[in-house]
Scaffold this active site. Structure first.
Site, PDB file in Angstrom:
ATOM      1  N   GLN A 112      54.598  23.288   3.270  1.00 19.44           N
ATOM      2  CA  GLN A 112      55.042  23.776   1.962  1.00 19.44           C
ATOM      3  C   GLN A 112      55.650  25.167   2.063  1.00 19.44           C
ATOM      4  O   GLN A 112      55.460  25.860   3.064  1.00 19.44           O
ATOM      5  CB  GLN A 112      53.849  23.824   1.009  1.00 19.44           C
ATOM      6  CG  GLN A 112      52.648  24.600   1.539  1.00 19.44           C
ATOM      7  CD  GLN A 112      51.311  24.044   1.091  1.00 19.44           C
ATOM      8  OE1 GLN A 112      51.245  23.335   0.108  1.00 19.44           O
ATOM      9  NE2 GLN A 112      50.231  24.356   1.793  1.00 19.44           N
ATOM     10  N   HIS A 155      38.001  29.889 -10.114  1.00 17.27           N
ATOM     11  CA  HIS A 155      37.074  29.745  -8.978  1.00 17.27           C
ATOM     12  C   HIS A 155      35.621  29.698  -9.429  1.00 17.27           C
ATOM     13  O   HIS A 155      34.825  28.924  -8.899  1.00 17.27           O
ATOM     14  CB  HIS A 155      37.321  30.867  -7.958  1.00 17.27           C
ATOM     15  CG  HIS A 155      38.631  30.704  -7.253  1.00 17.27           C
ATOM     16  ND1 HIS A 155      39.627  31.653  -7.238  1.00 17.27           N
ATOM     17  CD2 HIS A 155      39.126  29.644  -6.552  1.00 17.27           C
ATOM     18  CE1 HIS A 155      40.662  31.191  -6.564  1.00 17.27           C
ATOM     19  NE2 HIS A 155      40.397  29.986  -6.138  1.00 17.27           N
ATOM     20  N   ASP A 157      43.113  29.738  -0.203  1.00 18.56           N
ATOM     21  CA  ASP A 157      43.212  31.112  -0.721  1.00 18.56           C
ATOM     22  C   ASP A 157      41.873  31.843  -0.633  1.00 18.56           C
ATOM     23  O   ASP A 157      41.822  33.055  -0.811  1.00 18.56           O
ATOM     24  CB  ASP A 157      43.737  31.110  -2.168  1.00 18.56           C
ATOM     25  CG  ASP A 157      42.896  30.231  -3.068  1.00 18.56           C
ATOM     26  OD1 ASP A 157      41.735  30.569  -3.322  1.00 18.56           O
ATOM     27  OD2 ASP A 157      43.397  29.168  -3.497  1.00 18.56           O
ATOM     28  N   GLU A 168      41.064  23.378   5.252  1.00 20.54           N
ATOM     29  CA  GLU A 168      42.388  23.587   4.641  1.00 20.54           C
ATOM     30  C   GLU A 168      43.436  23.021   5.595  1.00 20.54           C
ATOM     31  O   GLU A 168      43.414  23.327   6.783  1.00 20.54           O
ATOM     32  CB  GLU A 168      42.574  25.098   4.400  1.00 20.54           C
ATOM     33  CG  GLU A 168      43.993  25.581   4.204  1.00 20.54           C
ATOM     34  CD  GLU A 168      44.682  25.029   2.964  1.00 20.54           C
ATOM     35  OE1 GLU A 168      44.172  25.206   1.847  1.00 20.54           O
ATOM     36  OE2 GLU A 168      45.758  24.397   3.133  1.00 20.54           O
ATOM     37  N   ASP A 191      43.298  18.165   7.830  1.00 21.99           N
ATOM     38  CA  ASP A 191      43.433  17.360   6.613  1.00 21.99           C
ATOM     39  C   ASP A 191      42.016  16.994   6.145  1.00 21.99           C
ATOM     40  O   ASP A 191      41.250  16.392   6.921  1.00 21.99           O
ATOM     41  CB  ASP A 191      44.246  16.106   6.964  1.00 21.99           C
ATOM     42  CG  ASP A 191      44.501  15.222   5.756  1.00 21.99           C
ATOM     43  OD1 ASP A 191      43.668  15.210   4.818  1.00 21.99           O
ATOM     44  OD2 ASP A 191      45.529  14.519   5.757  1.00 21.99           O
ATOM     45  N   GLY A 192      41.676  17.327   4.921  1.00 24.97           N
ATOM     46  CA  GLY A 192      40.339  17.061   4.404  1.00 24.97           C
ATOM     47  C   GLY A 192      39.968  15.594   4.464  1.00 24.97           C
ATOM     48  O   GLY A 192      38.801  15.237   4.684  1.00 24.97           O
ATOM     49  N   ASP A 247      38.999  21.694  -3.832  1.00 20.28           N
ATOM     50  CA  ASP A 247      39.900  22.715  -4.379  1.00 20.28           C
ATOM     51  C   ASP A 247      41.303  22.393  -3.890  1.00 20.28           C
ATOM     52  O   ASP A 247      41.907  23.125  -3.109  1.00 20.28           O
ATOM     53  CB  ASP A 247      39.439  24.096  -3.876  1.00 20.28           C
ATOM     54  CG  ASP A 247      40.219  25.225  -4.529  1.00 20.28           C
ATOM     55  OD1 ASP A 247      41.022  24.963  -5.439  1.00 20.28           O
ATOM     56  OD2 ASP A 247      40.026  26.377  -4.105  1.00 20.28           O
ATOM     57  N   SER A 248      41.793  21.245  -4.329  1.00 14.43           N
ATOM     58  CA  SER A 248      43.052  20.709  -3.815  1.00 14.43           C
ATOM     59  C   SER A 248      44.222  21.183  -4.652  1.00 14.43           C
ATOM     60  O   SER A 248      44.038  21.665  -5.766  1.00 14.43           O
ATOM     61  CB  SER A 248      42.999  19.183  -3.889  1.00 14.43           C
ATOM     62  OG  SER A 248      42.859  18.806  -5.242  1.00 14.43           O
TER      63      SER A 248
HETATM   64  N1  SAM Z   1      43.387  25.294  -7.633  1.00 11.37           N
HETATM   65  C1  SAM Z   1      44.648  25.340  -7.160  1.00 11.37           C
HETATM   66  C2  SAM Z   1      45.598  24.632  -8.108  1.00 11.37           C
HETATM   67  O1  SAM Z   1      45.255  23.642  -8.717  1.00 11.37           O
HETATM   68  O2  SAM Z   1      46.706  25.120  -8.241  1.00 11.37           O
HETATM   69  C3  SAM Z   1      44.665  24.877  -5.766  1.00 11.37           C
HETATM   70  C4  SAM Z   1      44.515  26.035  -4.837  1.00 11.37           C
HETATM   71  S1  SAM Z   1      44.333  25.759  -3.148  1.00 11.37           S
HETATM   72  C5  SAM Z   1      45.418  26.987  -2.526  1.00 11.37           C
HETATM   73  C6  SAM Z   1      44.990  24.173  -2.734  1.00 11.37           C
HETATM   74  C7  SAM Z   1      45.071  23.989  -1.216  1.00 11.37           C
HETATM   75  O3  SAM Z   1      44.857  22.636  -0.862  1.00 11.37           O
HETATM   76  C8  SAM Z   1      46.422  24.383  -0.620  1.00 11.37           C
HETATM   77  O4  SAM Z   1      46.286  25.538   0.153  1.00 11.37           O
HETATM   78  C9  SAM Z   1      46.820  23.159   0.214  1.00 11.37           C
HETATM   79  O5  SAM Z   1      47.434  23.494   1.444  1.00 11.37           O
HETATM   80  C10 SAM Z   1      45.490  22.466   0.401  1.00 11.37           C
HETATM   81  N2  SAM Z   1      45.587  21.034   0.709  1.00 11.37           N
HETATM   82  C11 SAM Z   1      46.494  20.140   0.240  1.00 11.37           C
HETATM   83  N3  SAM Z   1      46.256  18.939   0.756  1.00 11.37           N
HETATM   84  C12 SAM Z   1      45.179  19.057   1.588  1.00 11.37           C
HETATM   85  C13 SAM Z   1      44.480  18.154   2.426  1.00 11.37           C
HETATM   86  N4  SAM Z   1      44.827  16.856   2.518  1.00 11.37           N
HETATM   87  N5  SAM Z   1      43.413  18.637   3.137  1.00 11.37           N
HETATM   88  C14 SAM Z   1      43.041  19.942   3.048  1.00 11.37           C
HETATM   89  N6  SAM Z   1      43.702  20.832   2.288  1.00 11.37           N
HETATM   90  C15 SAM Z   1      44.747  20.399   1.558  1.00 11.37           C
END
Ligand code: SAM
Length: 299
Positions: free
Chosen positions: A40, A71, A95, A114, A145-146, A163-164
Site C-alpha cells: 500500500q 484504540h 501503528d 502486521e 499475514d494474520g 485491528d484490520s
Molecule cells: N483501525 C484502522 C482503520 O480502520 O482505519 C486500521 C488501522 S491498522 C494501521 C490496519 C493495519 O492492518 C494496516 O497497517 C494493514 O497493513 C494491516 N493489515 C491488512 N491486512 C492484514 C493482514 N492480512 N494481516 C495482518 N495485517 C494486515
C-alpha cells in the site's frame, strides 16, 4: 536507483472520499512520510488540528488527536471483561496504538501481527510516543499475514484483537467467516475476540451479514459503538465475541488508570444500539437494502 517515491512536499491537502459524494479533508502542514510498500501507499502528514495523520492508500487510519477514541474502544471493552488476559494477539494494528493500550495491563505477552513491516517502521519513526510501546519486553512484533499466522501458531490466546484495515486487499480475508472460525479455535476457555467492524452509517449491510455468521460461530456476538471523529461518518462499530463472556452480564471491569475515553459508564452504553441497526441485525440477513459498496475510497 530510487526504489521509493520522493516526498511530495508540495501536497497541500489530503482528501478521503468516504462515499462517492462526501468525505473528509486535511490541509497539509508537512509531509513526514510518503512511500509505497509492497502492500500500500503509506503517508504520514501533519495537520494543524489533528497533528500527525497516518493514511494508507489515502484512507485515514489514525490521527494524533483522536486515535485514543478508537484504540481504547477496540481494546478495553474486551480486555476489561476478562479477569486475567495473560496472552493477547493483535492482528493488524501496525501503528502500535492497540498494542500501547494492551501493555497498560499486566499481560504476560502480546503478539502484534502486521502484514506490512513498513507501516510499523513509519509509525515507529514518526509517532515518537509509540517508541516505548514497541520496545516493551512483553511485545513480540511479527511481520506476517494474520490469516496465515493464525493457521500456523501453536499458542492460544485469552484475548484476540482484530485491528484490520477495511475489507479491501490483504485485509479482505480478516472480515470473513473462515477467519473468525480460526480465531475461535485459538481462544483459551473464557477468551474474547474484539474486532473493528466499520462505520455505523456506511457499512450497514456488512454489519448484518457479518453478525449473522458471527452468531453462528460464537455464543455471544455483540456489536458495540464508539465515536471516532475522523473515521467515516464519525461513529464506529466493533464486534465483541465470546463463548463465555456476555457483556450485559459482566460485573467486574478491569480498567487501567489514565484512560481518556473508556470507563465504567461507557462500557454498557457502548452496547446500546440505535433502532435502525438493532432491527437490521435482528433480520439477520443482508441484501435487503442496497448491496454494500466498495468500502471507503475515491470515486
Ligand atoms: N483501525 C484502522 C482503520 O480502520 O482505519 C486500521 C488501522 S491498522 C494501521 C490496519 C493495519 O492492518 C494496516 O497497517 C494493514 O497493513 C494491516 N493489515 C491488512 N491486512 C492484514 C493482514 N492480512 N494481516 C495482518 N495485517 C494486515
Amino acid at each position: 536507483m530510487k526504489t521509493t517515491r520522493a516526498l511530495n512536499t508540495k501536497k497541500t491537502e489530503a482528501r478521503e472520499f468516504q462515499t462517492r459524494a462526501s468525505g473528509i479533508f486535511f490541509t497539509v502542514k508537512d509531509v513526514l512520510y510518503d512511500k509505497r510498500s509492497k502492500f500500500q501507499r503509506i503517508e504520514i502528514i501533519r495537520n494543524k488540528d489533528y497533528g500527525r495523520v497516518l493514511l494508507l492508500d489515502g484512507l485515514v487510519q489514525t490521527t494524533e488527536r483522536d486515535e485514543f477514541y478508537y484504540h481504547e474502544m477496540l481494546v478495553h471493552p474486551a480486555m476489561s471483561s476478562h479477569p486475567r488476559p495473560a496472552k493477547v494477539l493483535i492482528i493488524g494494528g501496525g501503528d502500535g496504538g492497540a498494542l500501547r493500550e494492551v501493555v497498560k495491563l499486566p499481560v504476560k505477552k502480546a503478539w502484534l501481527v502486521e502484514i506490512d513491516g513498513q507501516v510499523i517502521e513509519a509509525c515507529r519513526e514518526h509517532f515518537p510516543w509509540l517508541r516505548r510501546t514497541f520496545k516493551d519486553a512483553r511485545a513480540e512484533l511479527v511481520v506476517a499475514d494474520g490469516n496465515v499466522f493464525i493457521d500456523k501458531v501453536r499458542e492460544t490466546f485469552d484475548v484476540i484483537l482484530v485491528d484490520s484495515s477495511d475489507p479491501v486487499g490483504p485485509s479482505t480475508v480478516l472480515h470473513q467467516e473462515a477467519f473468525y472460525r480460526k480465531l475461535k479455535a485459538k481462544l483459551n476457555p473464557g477468551g474474547i475476540v474484539a474486532a473493528q467492524a466499520g462505520s455505523l452509517m456506511l457499512h450497514l449491510d456488512s454489519h448484518a451479514r457479518k453478525s449473522a455468521f458471527l452468531r453462528r460461530i460464537f455464543r455471544h456476538a455483540s456489536l458495540y459503538l464508539g465515536p471516532v471523529p475522523t473515521y467515516p461518518v464519525g461513529t464506529w462499530c466493533y464486534d465483541f465475541l465470546s463463548d463465555k463472556v456476555a457483556p450485559a452480564k459482566v460485573r467486574t471491569l478491569y480498567i487501567p488508570d489514565g484512560l481518556r475515553y473508556f470507563n465504567r459508564e461507557v462500557y454498557p452504553a457502548a452496547f446500546a444500539l440505535p433502532n435502525f441497526l438493532a432491527e437490521r441485525l435482528a433480520k439477520g440477513k443482508w441484501g435487503l437494502s442496497r448491496p454494500a459498496r466498495k468500502p471507503r475510497g475515491g470515486p
